[in-house]
Every structure is written in C-alpha cells, then in structure tokens.
Design an enzyme around this catalytic site. Structure first.
Site, mmCIF file in Angstrom:
data_model
loop_
_atom_site.group_PDB
_atom_site.id
_atom_site.type_symbol
_atom_site.label_atom_id
_atom_site.label_comp_id
_atom_site.label_asym_id
_atom_site.label_seq_id
_atom_site.Cartn_x
_atom_site.Cartn_y
_atom_site.Cartn_z
ATOM 1 N N SER A 49 -0.658 -12.117 -14.063
ATOM 2 C CA SER A 49 -1.638 -13.141 -13.487
ATOM 3 C C SER A 49 -2.735 -13.637 -14.360
ATOM 4 O O SER A 49 -3.255 -14.460 -14.327
ATOM 5 C CB SER A 49 -1.844 -12.945 -12.040
ATOM 6 O OG SER A 49 -3.015 -11.724 -12.047
ATOM 7 N N LYS A 123 -9.411 -10.947 -11.467
ATOM 8 C CA LYS A 123 -9.294 -12.496 -11.524
ATOM 9 C C LYS A 123 -10.538 -12.900 -12.125
ATOM 10 O O LYS A 123 -11.353 -12.423 -12.262
ATOM 11 C CB LYS A 123 -9.108 -13.261 -10.223
ATOM 12 C CG LYS A 123 -7.934 -12.893 -9.320
ATOM 13 C CD LYS A 123 -6.814 -13.252 -9.789
ATOM 14 C CE LYS A 123 -5.419 -12.890 -8.835
ATOM 15 N NZ LYS A 123 -4.092 -13.154 -9.468
#
Length: 278
Positions: A49, A123
């Site tokens: 990701s 993230k």
C-alpha cells in the site's frame, strides 16, 4: 610492621566471564526495551500500500520519542498507527509453530523484531486537524484549497480516480491518511463510515523516518516539498477572509458615521416632519 611497604596484599579475584554474561544480557535487554518503549521501534511493511516509497518486507524505524514532548503528526509524514477499528479486517493466523511464534513475540516485545500481531498500519499524513481535504475524479488531492503535487504516488496511479472524496473537514486531534499506492490502499477514503475516515492522533505510534533494512534499500523518509507550499496551512487559508474583513471594517464605520451625521442634520433642519413621522 603489618601492612608496611614491601608486603603485597591478597590479589583480587577476577569474576568469570560466564558469571558476568547473564548480567550483560539482562542489561542489554533492558536497554533494548527502553529504546523500544521510548525512543525507536522497528516495523515490518506487510503490504504494497505504500509502494514505491516502501516495499513489502522493508523494515522501517519509527521515532517514538518526539511525541512524548508534544510533537503531533504533520502533513507529508509517513506514520505508523494502531488500527482505528476494522481497517485491517480479519488478521490471518501464523503457522510458523509455537517455538518460532514465542521467539517472535519475545523479540518483538523488546523491539528487536517487528510485531507479529500485525495490528498496526503505515500511511502518509495528508491533512491534519482543522484542514479541509478533497479530491475529484481526474483531479489532484486538495488541502485547504491548495492542490498537491504528489511525485511519490505509485507509477500509473491517479490521486483518487477510483475513490474520489470530500470535501471533508478534519476534526482537531485527528488526521487524514492515504497510501502512496493509491489503487492498492484501503486508507481514509474507504473508512468514512467511522469518524469520516480520520485517525485519532492518540493512535499514532510515531513517524517512520528511515528504511533500515534491507541494506540496499536504506533511505530516509523526508516530508515532500509539496507540503511546504505557501498557504497550505488551515490558518493561512482563513487569513485572506480575515484580511478582507479587517480592510472593510474602517469603510463600514466611516459610512455609518456619515449616515448618523446626515440623519442628525435632517432632524435639526426639519423637526416638525420628524415629530409627525414618530
């Protein structure tokens, strides 16, 4: 004379290395635990990701010290945070065996290996408390009216075409996060049913500041320059309105004084008309 010159004292017995070894090991483990708890912790990247910034299997070091001094996540930083609730779904159980799992948990506890629980995510912070963030299909991510130039996005990806969003006002004490591999990241965009997709600052473990392993992947993780552009801050976005209000205020007061003076002049010149009107 006893103890006089020329009389040698009894030689001091040297402690065996094997007796000192357990003490050294305990000290080393205590220092490792102290570092892991308050300073730096290693984390493993379990997914794609954050490509190409981070690859699956990379080991990153996370700064856990500065939050103790009140530092908050900033736009552009890569942060590790605890699962806010359901972001990871069902975690797969490990089949490595009880001995290997025990070693993994022990080393993870003192910070020498990443956690085997996989209950943390990594993230990039896109917006912080007070910011307004949005992204339209075919457009860029916009923070406080400023479009972001995002060279870190995975090649071939778009900023948000598969999942446009916003505008969303990020509450104070929370952050909006997105993965660099936008087409392979279930980030804030996909969890808007829970706190509009935002993550509590209290859930943030710390900022990832370096890729430490493998050696040929060693690199730092700086804040991209797009987050330094003038006017990006929420306070700066509000500033033009404040400036316009400050500039208009003297004009409004001047007009009001002229109107009052005019009314008084008319009243003095035509008292009968004013009395009748009243």
């Amino acid at each position: 004379m006893p103890g006089g010159p020329g009389k040698l004292g009894k030689p001091k017995k040297v402690r065996s290395f094997w007796k000192e070894l357990p003490i050294l090991v305990i000290i080393a483990l205590a220092l490792a635990l102290l570092i892991k708890t308050f300073l730096v912790q290693a984390f493993s990247i379990p997914s794609d990701s954050m490509q190409n910034t981070l690859q699956r299997g990379d080991r990153v070091l996370v700064d856990k010290l500065t939050p103790w001094f009140g530092s908050k996540p900033q736009r552009g930083e890569v942060v590790v945070f605890h699962d806010p609730g359901g972001w990871l779904g069902e975690t797969q159980t490990s089949n490595s065996g009880p001995v290997a799992e025990g070693i993994q948990k022990a080393l993870s506890f003192i910070g020498l290996m990443p956690s085997a629980e996989e209950k943390d995510l990594i993230k990039r912070v896109i917006a912080v408390g007070g910011d307004t963030v949005s992204c339209k299909r075919g457009g860029k991510v916009v923070v406080n009216g400023k479009p972001l130039d995002e060279p870190y996005i995975f090649p071939g990806n778009t900023p948000c075409d598969e999942k446009p969003f916003g505008p969303i006002k990020v509450p104070e004490g929370r952050i909006w996060v997105m993965g660099d591999h936008r087409q392979d990241s279930l980030d804030s965009r996909y969890h808007q049913n829970l706190n509009n997709g935002t993550v509590s600052v209290d859930d943030v473990v710390g900022r990832a500041f370096v890729v430490a392993w493998p050696i040929d992947r060693w690199s730092t993780l700086p804040v991209p320059s797009t987050f330094d552009q003038p006017g990006l801050g929420a306070a700066a976005a509000v500033a033009p309105s404040a400036v316009r209000l400050a500039g208009a205020l003297p004009i409004v007061l001047w007009r009001r004084r002229r109107l009052i003076a005019k009314v008084r002049a008319e009243a003095e010149a035509r008292p009968d008309r004013l009395t009748a009107d009243c």
